[in-house]
Write a protein that holds these residues in place. Structure first.
Motif, PDB file in Angstrom:
ATOM      1  N   ARG B  61       0.832  -1.201   0.000  1.00 48.14           N
ATOM      2  CA  ARG B  61       0.000   0.000   0.000  1.00 48.14           C
ATOM      3  C   ARG B  61       0.867   1.251   0.000  1.00 48.14           C
ATOM      4  NH1 ARG B  61      -4.303  -2.365  -0.417  1.00 48.14           N
ATOM      5  NH2 ARG B  61      -5.185  -0.400  -1.097  1.00 48.14           N
ATOM      6  N   ILE B  62       0.307   2.312  -0.531  1.00 49.71           N
ATOM      7  CA  ILE B  62       0.986   3.593  -0.531  1.00 49.71           C
ATOM      8  C   ILE B  62       0.047   4.621   0.108  1.00 49.71           C
ATOM      9  CG2 ILE B  62       1.937   5.430  -1.967  1.00 49.71           C
ATOM     10  CD1 ILE B  62       2.586   3.178  -4.041  1.00 49.71           C
ATOM     11  N   LEU B  63       0.563   5.310   1.142  1.00 54.25           N
ATOM     12  CA  LEU B  63      -0.244   6.315   1.825  1.00 54.25           C
ATOM     13  C   LEU B  63       0.395   7.683   1.663  1.00 54.25           C
ATOM     14  CD1 LEU B  63      -1.207   3.631   3.241  1.00 54.25           C
ATOM     15  CD2 LEU B  63      -1.641   5.057   5.245  1.00 54.25           C
ATOM     16  N   PHE B  64      -0.433   8.676   1.385  1.00 53.85           N
ATOM     17  CA  PHE B  64       0.058  10.041   1.271  1.00 53.85           C
ATOM     18  C   PHE B  64      -0.748  10.910   2.225  1.00 53.85           C
ATOM     19  CE2 PHE B  64       0.112  14.247  -0.839  1.00 53.85           C
ATOM     20  CZ  PHE B  64       1.487  14.470  -0.796  1.00 53.85           C
ATOM     21  N   ARG B  65      -0.067  11.541   3.138  1.00 53.15           N
ATOM     22  CA  ARG B  65      -0.715  12.331   4.198  1.00 53.15           C
ATOM     23  C   ARG B  65      -1.831  11.530   4.870  1.00 53.15           C
ATOM     24  NH1 ARG B  65      -2.657  17.740   1.868  1.00 53.15           N
ATOM     25  NH2 ARG B  65      -2.022  18.712   3.833  1.00 53.15           N
ATOM     26  N   GLY B  66      -1.544  10.261   5.111  1.00 56.46           N
ATOM     27  CA  GLY B  66      -2.499   9.418   5.802  1.00 56.46           C
ATOM     28  C   GLY B  66      -3.592   8.833   4.925  1.00 56.46           C
ATOM     29  N   THR B  67      -3.712   9.314   3.672  1.00 63.52           N
ATOM     30  CA  THR B  67      -4.744   8.789   2.769  1.00 63.52           C
ATOM     31  C   THR B  67      -4.161   7.648   1.937  1.00 63.52           C
ATOM     32  OG1 THR B  67      -5.482  11.060   2.545  1.00 63.52           O
ATOM     33  CG2 THR B  67      -6.452   9.446   1.033  1.00 63.52           C
ATOM     34  N   ASP B  68      -4.916   6.555   1.830  1.00 60.79           N
ATOM     35  CA  ASP B  68      -4.461   5.448   1.004  1.00 60.79           C
ATOM     36  C   ASP B  68      -4.675   5.811  -0.464  1.00 60.79           C
ATOM     37  OD1 ASP B  68      -4.031   3.091  -0.368  1.00 60.79           O
ATOM     38  OD2 ASP B  68      -4.859   1.843   1.245  1.00 60.79           O
ATOM     39  N   VAL B  69      -3.579   5.933  -1.209  1.00 56.50           N
ATOM     40  CA  VAL B  69      -3.700   6.346  -2.608  1.00 56.50           C
ATOM     41  C   VAL B  69      -3.448   5.185  -3.577  1.00 56.50           C
ATOM     42  CG1 VAL B  69      -3.060   8.729  -2.139  1.00 56.50           C
ATOM     43  CG2 VAL B  69      -1.285   7.089  -2.768  1.00 56.50           C
ATOM     44  N   THR B  70      -3.309   3.970  -3.022  1.00 58.08           N
ATOM     45  CA  THR B  70      -2.912   2.825  -3.843  1.00 58.08           C
ATOM     46  C   THR B  70      -3.766   2.657  -5.098  1.00 58.08           C
ATOM     47  OG1 THR B  70      -2.391   1.797  -1.735  1.00 58.08           O
ATOM     48  CG2 THR B  70      -2.218   0.403  -3.694  1.00 58.08           C
ATOM     49  N   GLU B  71      -5.079   2.872  -4.950  1.00 58.59           N
ATOM     50  CA  GLU B  71      -5.988   2.620  -6.068  1.00 58.59           C
ATOM     51  C   GLU B  71      -6.311   3.891  -6.859  1.00 58.59           C
ATOM     52  OE1 GLU B  71      -6.909  -0.425  -6.812  1.00 58.59           O
ATOM     53  OE2 GLU B  71      -5.946  -1.299  -5.046  1.00 58.59           O
ATOM     54  N   MET B  72      -5.682   4.981  -6.479  1.00 58.08           N
ATOM     55  CA  MET B  72      -6.064   6.271  -7.058  1.00 58.08           C
ATOM     56  C   MET B  72      -5.393   6.508  -8.410  1.00 58.08           C
ATOM     57  SD  MET B  72      -5.918   9.628  -4.679  1.00 58.08           S
ATOM     58  CE  MET B  72      -7.093   9.393  -3.350  1.00 58.08           C
ATOM     59  N   PRO B  73      -6.135   7.009  -9.408  1.00 57.46           N
ATOM     60  CA  PRO B  73      -5.468   7.349 -10.666  1.00 57.46           C
ATOM     61  C   PRO B  73      -4.458   8.481 -10.458  1.00 57.46           C
ATOM     62  CG  PRO B  73      -7.771   8.032 -10.724  1.00 57.46           C
ATOM     63  CD  PRO B  73      -7.580   7.253  -9.458  1.00 57.46           C
ATOM     64  N   ALA B  74      -3.503   8.546 -11.371  1.00 60.08           N
ATOM     65  CA  ALA B  74      -2.389   9.485 -11.210  1.00 60.08           C
ATOM     66  C   ALA B  74      -2.861  10.927 -11.053  1.00 60.08           C
ATOM     67  CB  ALA B  74      -1.446   9.366 -12.401  1.00 60.08           C
ATOM     68  N   TYR B  75      -3.868  11.325 -11.849  1.00 61.13           N
ATOM     69  CA  TYR B  75      -4.240  12.736 -11.820  1.00 61.13           C
ATOM     70  C   TYR B  75      -4.776  13.152 -10.452  1.00 61.13           C
ATOM     71  CZ  TYR B  75      -9.326  11.972 -12.277  1.00 61.13           C
ATOM     72  OH  TYR B  75     -10.609  11.623 -12.066  1.00 61.13           O
ATOM     73  N   GLN B  76      -5.449  12.194  -9.769  1.00 60.26           N
ATOM     74  CA  GLN B  76      -5.964  12.525  -8.438  1.00 60.26           C
ATOM     75  C   GLN B  76      -4.835  12.654  -7.423  1.00 60.26           C
ATOM     76  OE1 GLN B  76      -9.073   9.848  -7.249  1.00 60.26           O
ATOM     77  NE2 GLN B  76     -10.436  10.524  -8.885  1.00 60.26           N
ATOM     78  N   ARG B  77      -3.800  11.819  -7.600  1.00 62.33           N
ATOM     79  CA  ARG B  77      -2.648  11.923  -6.696  1.00 62.33           C
ATOM     80  C   ARG B  77      -1.968  13.277  -6.871  1.00 62.33           C
ATOM     81  NH1 ARG B  77       0.032   5.843  -6.631  1.00 62.33           N
ATOM     82  NH2 ARG B  77      -1.834   4.785  -7.390  1.00 62.33           N
ATOM     83  N   THR B  78      -1.906  13.723  -8.142  1.00 61.22           N
ATOM     84  CA  THR B  78      -1.307  15.030  -8.393  1.00 61.22           C
ATOM     85  C   THR B  78      -2.121  16.110  -7.685  1.00 61.22           C
ATOM     86  OG1 THR B  78      -0.664  14.196 -10.547  1.00 61.22           O
ATOM     87  CG2 THR B  78      -0.454  16.550 -10.199  1.00 61.22           C
ATOM     88  N   ARG B  79      -3.439  15.978  -7.739  1.00 58.07           N
ATOM     89  CA  ARG B  79      -4.304  16.967  -7.085  1.00 58.07           C
ATOM     90  C   ARG B  79      -4.132  16.946  -5.572  1.00 58.07           C
ATOM     91  NH1 ARG B  79      -9.838  16.600 -10.726  1.00 58.07           N
ATOM     92  NH2 ARG B  79      -8.889  17.477 -12.598  1.00 58.07           N
ATOM     93  N   LEU B  80      -3.816  15.752  -5.031  1.00 55.48           N
ATOM     94  CA  LEU B  80      -3.570  15.656  -3.586  1.00 55.48           C
ATOM     95  C   LEU B  80      -2.242  16.297  -3.195  1.00 55.48           C
ATOM     96  CD1 LEU B  80      -4.522  12.117  -2.219  1.00 55.48           C
ATOM     97  CD2 LEU B  80      -5.600  14.302  -1.738  1.00 55.48           C
ATOM     98  N   GLY B  81      -1.323  16.406  -4.161  1.00 60.41           N
ATOM     99  CA  GLY B  81      -0.065  17.060  -3.844  1.00 60.41           C
ATOM    100  C   GLY B  81       1.195  16.291  -4.178  1.00 60.41           C
TER     101      GLY B  81
END
Lengths: 314, 241, 290
Positions: B61-81
């Motif tokens: 799993r990959i977590l960014f600022r506590g949010t699990d981003v494992t299943e997230m498309p790339a563009y949403q991860r970019t929006r998260l920061g």
């Protein structure tokens, strides 16, 4: 300001189209103008996916034919009015567009283009084998005898196509000048980078394929009433596929004006050539012009004009 | 110490039968300057592709600022920061530099008003990178180092909290490397966490507070630049047996 | 109605058809698979080959296969010329993918219309003593007009396979697909190698065209049917894999023959394009890809 100028000129085109039907009597002009306007819609639709987004569609004929055959079904089953046909044709082709949009998940570049070509053949075979719409032999469509406000049905079809062309160009213009258009351009330039820069690439590609599909279907919807005899080989004619990509390529693919310019020039030339020379020869001319343009002027006429005006300034 | 900004837990990535990443775990703290090194093909770029969302990891799993981003498309991860630059620059070739930056500004940094405001921000970032004179040309007219700066500038325009710089200095002269380093230090001072992937040891050693070393898809060492420099395993991985 | 005889005949006919499909697809497998040149105009060159054989057959009474062989140098030269234009206009500038594709689309269109202007929309066919003949083995009839193309197709496949794996130039062509650095180490100029390979790919179209017009009558727009077929076969076979292409051609031939026998010929084409769509969507690397 620019927005007002654009919308006003689009409105002017509609008014002009309406006025023309009060003045010109020779029916041939309406037949010819209809075809040219139909190419304005097709070329503009192709360009939303091909020019703005960078996905080449070789299967334009399939979307056009799907619109036409949707009309055939509705005319035969329910004698539906033209407005309904246009809306339905757009919807059905739009759905097909949405479908090929999902194909872009796995297929890019040339593979996507080849898939669209394959799709056209598969669809054509299905219609050849569908007896209800006439199968390979084709089907006769009878035009309504009269239509209010117009002296002939062809004049009415011409007026409808004027409106559809204006709608198509306005949609393209809007996309081009919106966030969506800038996102599509990013996808065209580099899809991976676009996604990493926050562009929802799948969503935008679905918008592009669907809008493009809708407009092509809309262009095909009045076709049965125009030709009054629909058969798979005419509805799925490769000429539609070639023209709808050749026209933007020749006019220029980055702005809405490119496909319009290409369609008007090439469409008019073809209409004149069909009368004065032969229809096969005029297709040869289209092919040669297309190849010459992709080799010599990849940015189309609009690009050439820009280069010249820039050269003067610098 | 600050909370972890990015947590990578037991990430595995396979390509067919080849395991490019095996069970990799690491943490990057908020505000940190983090170095990622390893021989070619050791899995560094695969890892950042998994972090940025260009690839999906097969396990972990990959977590960014506590949010699990494992299943997230790339563009949403970019929006998260999470923003990245590419090892081989991938500019939007038909657009001017200014327009290049407007894409992430509009789409990731949520400059909703678009138009003028985004253009203003874009100009500011170009100025910071020393590219303002080139704002209205297309990337075709850029030199090697300018192209690298554009990559960083575009990533910055996404207003990230975490910037992943993938070999931003490869092939640059020593003075140019210092130029890029200065930019990255400046960004870090402004509060941006930075992961640097680099082959130029001098640059990573000087820049990083902490370094993780990769070899054959696994983490083989972690520590301060000092500790890494003296680590025998690392030496072996780089120089061979 | 269904019967074992019918099934057997359909399968044999499919295998024979497949051998011919291999001949049509080899050029695409080389151009697309090894050189990365998306020559969607390849089938139109095959049709051009058919008309060349037709012209020789009607005017000089030449055997179509002899005509096909005689024309290979001409087609080779044509291929070289097309590749030169393609390389200088697109590949060199790194704009090959989409504009290059449109370029070939334009070529397809031009050749088709030229044939149309010259020969019209009528179906044309060739004559040779053996074309109407057939042999019967038990319940299975084997028509020579299918057997000969299949055998020639197999011969062409074998020849190309041997050329690519055993000769210096063949290996150089294989190397150009993987990386041009290795090629430069071999002391070969990648552009010259690619030109040679593309010329060769088009040269196969001459012979394939002769086979096509032997199997059945030909008209200019028939090339379109083959676009889906050849790409389906080349992709299914694993791009650039000659052996794989041959097997894929046999598979498609049999599938089409079965469809044609049991559902009607008008569905056969949709099957091959359907296979192409499915392959592209599910397994773009093909059956024999990595």
């Amino acid at each position: 300001m620019q927005r007002r100028v654009f919308l006003a000129s689009m409105l002017a085109v509609v008014v002009l189209g309406a006025l023309v039907t009060r003045v010109i009597q020779n029916q041939y002009y309406y037949f010819a103008a209809y075809v040219i306007l139909q190419y304005v819609v097709l070329a503009t639709a192709w360009n939303i996916l091909g020019g703005y987004t960078g996905y080449v569609n070789f299967g334009s004929a399939a979307f056009f034919a799907l619109g036409a055959y949707t009309s055939v079904v509705l005319i035969k089953a329910a004698a539906a009015p033209l407005v309904v046909l246009v809306v339905a044709g757009g919807l059905v082709s739009g759905l097909l567009g949405l479908g090929i949009g999902y194909l872009t998940l796995r297929l890019r570049g040339v593979f996507f283009a080849i898939a669209t070509l394959a799709l056209a053949v598969v669809l054509q075979t299905m219609f050849i084998n569908w007896e209800y719409v006439g199968g390979a032999r084709g089907i006769y469509i009878i035009r309504p005898k009269t239509v209010p406000f117009f002296t002939s049905y062809v004049e009415f079809l011409f007026a409808v196509m004027v409106v559809l062309a204006v709608v198509a160009v306005t949609v393209a213009w809007w996309i081009e000048n919106s966030r969506v258009g800038r996102g599509l351009a990013a996808i065209r330039d580099n899809e991976e980078a676009a996604e990493c820069m926050g562009v929802p690439t799948l969503k935008l590609k679905l918008v592009a394929t669907t809008v493009s599909g809708v407009l092509m279907g809309v262009a095909g919807a009045p076709f049965p009433y125009y030709v009054t005899y629909v058969e798979p080989s005419s509805a799925f004619n490769l000429d539609y596929a070639v023209n709808s990509l050749a026209m933007p390529m020749i006019g220029g693919t980055t702005t809405w004006a490119g496909p319009v310019l290409g369609a008007v020039l090439l469409g008019t030339a073809q209409q004149v050539a069909t009368v004065t020379i032969s229809s096969a020869l005029n297709l040869l001319i289209v092919g040669i012009i297309l190849v010459a343009f992709v080799i010599l002027a990849p940015e189309g006429i609009i690009g050439l004009v820009r280069r010249v005006t820039k050269g003067k300034r610098g | 110490m600050a909370d972890p900004l990015l947590e990578v837990h037991n990430v595995t990535k396979r390509f067919g039968g080849f395991e490019a990443l095996s069970n990799v775990s690491l943490e990057v703290r908020e505000g940190e300057r983090f170095g990622l090194i390893g021989p070619n093909g050791s899995g560094k770029t695969t890892l950042i592709n998994c972090i940025s969302g260009a690839l999906r990891n097969d396990g972990g799993r990959i977590l960014f600022r506590g949010t699990d981003v494992t299943e997230m498309p790339a563009y949403q991860r970019t929006r998260l920061g999470i923003a990245r630059s590419f090892q081989i620059p991938k500019p939007f070739t038909s657009m001017t530099l200014l327009e290049n930056l407007c894409i992430p500004l509009e789409y990731a940094a949520h400059a909703r008003s678009g138009g003028d405001e985004a253009a203003g921000d874009a100009r500011e970032i170009l100025r910071l990178m020393g590219l303002e004179s080139k704002a209205h040309i297309t990337p075709a007219g850029l030199s090697q180092i300018e192209m690298r700066k554009l990559e960083l500038a575009r990533a910055m325009a996404a207003k990230p909290k975490l910037l992943i710089s993938d070999e931003a200095m490869a092939g640059l002269s020593s003075a140019e490397v210092d130029d890029i380093l200065a930019i990255l230090f400046k960004l870090n001072e402004d509060g941006i966490t930075i992961i640097m992937i680099e082959h130029i040891m001098r640059a990573v050693m000087r820049f990083s507070e902490r370094i993780v070393v990769f070899d054959a898809g696994a983490k083989i060492a972690e520590g301060t630049p000092q500790a890494i420099a003296e680590n025998k395993e690392v030496e072996k991985a780089y120089l061979g047996e | 109605m269904f019967s074992v005889d019918l099934l057997l005949n359909a399968i044999i006919a499919g295998i024979l058809l497949g051998g011919f499909y291999a001949a049509v697809s080899l050029g695409i497998s080389v151009a697309f698979g090894l050189l990365d040149v998306v020559n969607i105009a390849h089938p139109v060159f095959v049709i051009l080959g058919s008309y060349a054989a037709y012209a020789m057959n009607t005017s000089l009474g030449l055997d179509p296969i002899v005509a096909g062989l005689l024309f290979t140098p001409v087609f080779f030269a044509l291929g070289v010329a097309v590749y030169r234009i393609y390389y200088n206009s697109f590949e060199k500038k790194g704009e090959e993918s989409l504009r290059g594709l449109v370029f070939f689309f334009g070529i397809l269109f031009i050749v088709e219309v030229v044939l149309l202007l010259q020969y019209g929309v009528d179906y044309r066919l060739v004559e040779a003593a053996y074309i109407g003949e057939s042999v019967h083995i038990g319940p299975v009839g084997i028509a020579f007009r299918l057997l000969v193309p299949c055998l020639v197709g197999m011969g062409l496949t074998l020849a190309l396979y041997l050329f690519l794996s055993k000769t210096f130039y063949g290996r150089a062509i294989q190397a150009v697909a993987q990386d041009s650095l290795a090629l430069r180490l071999m002391g070969a100029n990648p552009i010259r190698i690619k030109t040679l390979a593309f010329g060769l790919a088009i040269a196969t179209a001459s012979l394939a065209g002769a086979l096509l017009i032997m199997i059945g009558p030909v008209e200019p727009s028939m090339n379109r049917e083959y676009i889906g077929r050849v790409f389906a076969i080349a992709v299914l076979g694993g791009l650039g894999n000659i052996g794989g292409t041959f097997v894929a051609a046999l598979i498609l031939g049999v599938v089409e023959s079965l469809t044609s026998t049991f559902y009607g010929p008008s569905w056969a084409l949709a099957v091959s394009f359907g296979v192409l769509l499915l392959t592209l969507a599910v397994r773009p690397a093909g059956l024999f890809g990595r």
